[in-house]
Motif scaffolding. Structure first.
Motif: not given
Length: 213
Positions: A119, A151, A115, A148
């Motif tokens: 990002s 997630e 994650r 993605r």
């Protein structure tokens, strides 16, 4: 969710939707599953041709296994410096992937690290799937992937396996044909004259009818 539509020229059109509803331009496992399903319904064309995201791909059925052409690697960066720190590799194989190499995968916190990397401002605005890769030998690698759109970590990612293979191959860490192990799948990826091929045998788990209101 994978959508399959027959076109007039006897090819098939594919669309794939992630859990969050976003649409992606390629899914390695998806194209294998589509070909396997077409074959098991009695359609014996070989190869099976698909149109996806403006590109065309062929899948051959060989002794019950599907062998799919993969997209050409694009936008390759073997050493990408993330703004939040760290150096990774980056490649687009239908969809964007970040690849990192680890000594072992069992203790990697894929969701937390994935994650964070996914990002990173360096990857904005698209973000990327994140593949944690362990090279076991010149003909074998292990991969865990944060995807993605989902997630979260997924149990198998075909384009992620391809991205890990491509970067490892470019770095001279593996040969031209490699077995790739993910938590829930074992596949094979090879390259011949610049064309990568993804091979596996999807298994039908269940079938049903979706009724829309």
């Amino acid at each position: 969710m994978l959508g399959l539509e027959t076109e007039r020229n006897s090819a098939f059109s594919l669309r794939y939707f992630n859990r969050d509803g976003s649409e992606t331009q390629f899914c390695g496992n998806g194209i294998l599953c589509a070909a396997q399903w077409i074959h098991e319904t009695g359609d014996r064309r070989n190869p099976i041709e698909f149109r996806w995201g403006g590109a065309r791909y062929k899948v051959w059925m060989v002794k019950g296994r599907a062998q799919a052409e993969l997209p050409q690697a694009r936008n390759v960066e073997l050493d990408m410096h993330l703004q939040l720190g760290g150096v990774v590799s980056y490649v687009v194989i239908g969809v964007p992937h970040v690849v990192t190499f680890e000594d072992e995968l069992e203790h990697i916190d894929v969701n937390r690290l994935g994650r964070k990397i996914r990002s990173d401002p360096s990857l904005s605005p698209e973000g990327a799937n994140v593949d944690f890769c362990q090279v076991v030998g010149s003909d074998r690698i292990r991969v865990r992937t944060y995807e993605r759109g989902v997630e979260s970590e997924t149990l198998s990612c075909g384009s992620g396996a391809a991205a890990a293979f491509y970067i490892a191959h470019r770095r001279g860490m593996v040969g031209d044909r490699v077995k790739v192990s993910a938590p829930a799948a074992k596949t094979t990826i090879s390259v011949d004259r610049g064309q990568m091929v993804f091979e596996g045998k999807p298994v039908l788990v269940y079938s049903g009818v979706l009724e829309q209101p």
